[in-house]
Design an enzyme around this catalytic site. Structure first.
Site, PDB file in Angstrom:
ATOM      1  N   TYR A 145       0.833  -1.200   0.000  1.00  0.00           N
ATOM      2  CA  TYR A 145       0.000   0.000   0.000  1.00  0.00           C
ATOM      3  C   TYR A 145       0.873   1.259   0.000  1.00  0.00           C
ATOM      4  O   TYR A 145       0.706   2.147  -0.833  1.00  0.00           O
ATOM      5  CB  TYR A 145      -0.919  -0.027   1.214  1.00  0.00           C
ATOM      6  CG  TYR A 145      -1.937   1.094   1.244  1.00  0.00           C
ATOM      7  CD1 TYR A 145      -2.964   1.150   0.311  1.00  0.00           C
ATOM      8  CD2 TYR A 145      -1.871   2.094   2.208  1.00  0.00           C
ATOM      9  CE1 TYR A 145      -3.903   2.178   0.345  1.00  0.00           C
ATOM     10  CE2 TYR A 145      -2.808   3.118   2.245  1.00  0.00           C
ATOM     11  CZ  TYR A 145      -3.821   3.157   1.309  1.00  0.00           C
ATOM     12  OH  TYR A 145      -4.752   4.177   1.340  1.00  0.00           O
ATOM     13  N   LYS A 149       1.216   3.842  -3.194  1.00  0.00           N
ATOM     14  CA  LYS A 149       0.784   5.241  -3.103  1.00  0.00           C
ATOM     15  C   LYS A 149       1.952   6.200  -3.333  1.00  0.00           C
ATOM     16  O   LYS A 149       1.761   7.293  -3.863  1.00  0.00           O
ATOM     17  CB  LYS A 149       0.140   5.490  -1.731  1.00  0.00           C
ATOM     18  CG  LYS A 149      -1.223   4.821  -1.553  1.00  0.00           C
ATOM     19  CD  LYS A 149      -2.312   5.506  -2.384  1.00  0.00           C
ATOM     20  CE  LYS A 149      -3.695   4.979  -2.073  1.00  0.00           C
ATOM     21  NZ  LYS A 149      -4.756   5.641  -2.842  1.00  0.00           N
ATOM     22  N   VAL A 187      -9.791   0.441  12.878  1.00  0.00           N
ATOM     23  CA  VAL A 187      -9.979   0.529  14.324  1.00  0.00           C
ATOM     24  C   VAL A 187     -11.408   0.947  14.688  1.00  0.00           C
ATOM     25  O   VAL A 187     -12.019   0.356  15.577  1.00  0.00           O
ATOM     26  CB  VAL A 187      -8.896   1.428  14.966  1.00  0.00           C
ATOM     27  CG1 VAL A 187      -8.986   2.876  14.515  1.00  0.00           C
ATOM     28  CG2 VAL A 187      -8.928   1.341  16.472  1.00  0.00           C
ATOM     29  N   GLY A 205      -1.231  -4.256  20.415  1.00  0.00           N
ATOM     30  CA  GLY A 205      -0.153  -3.644  21.181  1.00  0.00           C
ATOM     31  C   GLY A 205      -0.700  -3.160  22.520  1.00  0.00           C
ATOM     32  O   GLY A 205      -1.728  -3.647  22.999  1.00  0.00           O
ATOM     33  N   GLN A 209      -0.057   3.673  20.843  1.00  0.00           N
ATOM     34  CA  GLN A 209       0.099   4.295  19.512  1.00  0.00           C
ATOM     35  C   GLN A 209      -1.014   5.329  19.328  1.00  0.00           C
ATOM     36  O   GLN A 209      -2.102   5.166  19.864  1.00  0.00           O
ATOM     37  CB  GLN A 209       0.093   3.244  18.394  1.00  0.00           C
ATOM     38  CG  GLN A 209      -1.222   2.539  18.108  1.00  0.00           C
ATOM     39  CD  GLN A 209      -1.415   1.283  18.947  1.00  0.00           C
ATOM     40  OE1 GLN A 209      -1.040   1.233  20.107  1.00  0.00           O
ATOM     41  NE2 GLN A 209      -2.033   0.257  18.375  1.00  0.00           N
ATOM     42  N   ARG A 211      -3.400   8.063  16.793  1.00  0.00           N
ATOM     43  CA  ARG A 211      -3.958   8.403  15.482  1.00  0.00           C
ATOM     44  C   ARG A 211      -4.724   9.709  15.677  1.00  0.00           C
ATOM     45  O   ARG A 211      -5.045  10.094  16.810  1.00  0.00           O
ATOM     46  CB  ARG A 211      -4.921   7.317  14.966  1.00  0.00           C
ATOM     47  CG  ARG A 211      -4.278   5.976  14.641  1.00  0.00           C
ATOM     48  CD  ARG A 211      -3.324   6.064  13.466  1.00  0.00           C
ATOM     49  NE  ARG A 211      -2.798   4.749  13.083  1.00  0.00           N
ATOM     50  CZ  ARG A 211      -1.719   4.184  13.613  1.00  0.00           C
ATOM     51  NH1 ARG A 211      -1.032   4.804  14.569  1.00  0.00           N
ATOM     52  NH2 ARG A 211      -1.296   3.003  13.178  1.00  0.00           N
ATOM     53  N   ASP A 271       3.271  -1.144  12.258  1.00  0.00           N
ATOM     54  CA  ASP A 271       2.122  -0.300  12.639  1.00  0.00           C
ATOM     55  C   ASP A 271       2.694   1.041  13.133  1.00  0.00           C
ATOM     56  O   ASP A 271       3.467   1.071  14.085  1.00  0.00           O
ATOM     57  CB  ASP A 271       1.378  -1.020  13.770  1.00  0.00           C
ATOM     58  CG  ASP A 271      -0.020  -0.473  14.012  1.00  0.00           C
ATOM     59  OD1 ASP A 271      -0.984  -1.205  13.766  1.00  0.00           O
ATOM     60  OD2 ASP A 271      -0.126   0.676  14.495  1.00  0.00           O
ATOM     61  N   ARG A 275       0.761   9.297  14.711  1.00  0.00           N
ATOM     62  CA  ARG A 275       0.340   9.915  13.446  1.00  0.00           C
ATOM     63  C   ARG A 275      -0.520  11.132  13.733  1.00  0.00           C
ATOM     64  O   ARG A 275      -1.525  11.043  14.440  1.00  0.00           O
ATOM     65  CB  ARG A 275      -0.416   8.913  12.599  1.00  0.00           C
ATOM     66  CG  ARG A 275      -0.723   9.464  11.226  1.00  0.00           C
ATOM     67  CD  ARG A 275      -1.545   8.514  10.405  1.00  0.00           C
ATOM     68  NE  ARG A 275      -0.792   7.399   9.887  1.00  0.00           N
ATOM     69  CZ  ARG A 275      -1.372   6.233   9.570  1.00  0.00           C
ATOM     70  NH1 ARG A 275      -2.649   6.071   9.753  1.00  0.00           N
ATOM     71  NH2 ARG A 275      -0.655   5.273   9.075  1.00  0.00           N
TER      72      ARG A 275
END
Ligand code: UDP
Length: 310
Positions: A145, A149, A187, A205, A209, A211, A271, A275
């Site tokens: 992916y 991209k 998610v 995890g 993390q 997002r 992962d 972000r």
């Protein structure tokens, strides 16, 4: 205008079709229906300004007549699709983008490439600004992916520079809203589905993390502004409000009034740890800002999930 949308039956594509039709444009929606869902377009079936073409963008895209704009949104995009369709995802990013650019060139149309925050990989610069080149594993579990991209961006800029095709590139960050596939694997659908059934909510995890989730209406308003702007360099569109996946799980469990417990599973390889978009470029050059906060966006999304899960 006469506008083509590839990936028209997908989550983002179908919302984009709605907005373009609402503005009075004629829209030709293209989708292979490999991951897109035709139900997403049911309500526009009888609209005389809309036409659906079932076709795979990796093959030559036939659209008779003139075109003013091409929004190239076709691609499987959920991490669950990555191990299912790795070669196809690479073909869509490469051959599909080539065909979308070829179509735009033949028609003298402006083309917008739907790119992604995944071009930044597991980023070492935070928040992610457009000038950052990224940190991508070229052979990892997300590489089909990410690299597709990245190649698509390179191809878009090459058509722009060599063939003078008028192009735009949007880097889309995590987006949510009504019509996301219930079994999408991302998610938010996973958390909602489990929470609404009082089943365990699974965190990959330790949930540290992060997002940053953008409501679909905000995202598409930004993308349409970008298309009609003169910005031919990549532009981030996303909501910079960052949250850990663990906090996100708690928010959804509370919103669903659920008794679900949280369980932890292994974190998939590569992962991204953090972000968050730097949206200075969109703010200053497009005058764009997200308007829907997470509480409101999640409420609207929950209503749609509850209705479809009945
Ligand atoms: N995730 C999770 N539980 C799930 C699905 C996803 O904890 O049931 C995590 C995933 O590992 C990632 C984050 O949630 O860290 C966002 O995942 P998503 O699949 O939505 O997209 P990504 O942003 O990774 O492309």
């Amino acid at each position: 205008m006469r506008i083509a949308v590839t990936g028209a039956a997908g989550f983002l594509g179908s919302h984009l079709v709605d907005r373009l039709l609402a503005e009075g444009h004629e829209v030709i929606g293209v989708d292979s229906l490999i991951t897109g869902q035709i139900e997403n377009l049911k309500h526009v079936e009888s609209n005389r300004l809309f036409r659906f073409v079932k076709s795979d963008v990796t093959q030559y895209i036939h659209i008779p007549g003139p075109l003013d704009r091409v929004y190239h949104f076709a691609s499987p995009a959920s991490p669950l699709d990555f191990p299912r369709y790795p070669v196809h995802i690479l073909k869509v990013g490469a051959l599909g983008t080539l065909n979308a650019l070829g179509l735009a060139k033949a028609k003298g149309a402006r083309m917008l490439q739907a790119s992604t925050s995944e071009v930044y990989g597991d980023p070492q610069v935070h928040p992610q600004v457009e000038s950052y080149w990224g940190h991508v594993n070229p052979i990892g579990e997300r590489s089909m992916y990410d690299e597709a991209k990245r190649f698509a961006e390179a191809l878009t800029m090459s058509y722009h520079r060599q063939n003078q095709v008028d192009t735009r590139i949007v880097r889309i960050f995590n987006t949510y809203g009504p019509r996301m596939r219930l079994d999408d694997g991302r998610v938010l659908p996973n958390f909602f589905r489990s929470a609404l059934r009082n089943e365990p909510v699974t965190i990959y995890g330790d949930g540290s993390q992060t997002r940053s989730f953008c409501y679909v209406d905000d995202l598409l308003r930004g993308i349409m502004l970008l298309m009609e702007s003169n910005l031919d360099e990549p532009t981030n569109i996303g909501n910079p409000e960052e949250i850990t996946v663990l906090e996100f799980a708690k928010e959804i469990i509370a919103l669903a009034n659920s008794k679900s417990e949280i369980v932890f599973k292994t974190l998939p390889k590569d992962d991204p740890c953090r972000r968050r978009p730097d949206i200075t470029r969109a703010q200053t050059l497009l005058g764009w800002n997200p308007r829907v906060n997470r509480a409101e966006g999640l409420k609207r999304t929950a209503e749609d999930f509850i209705r479809r899960m009945k």
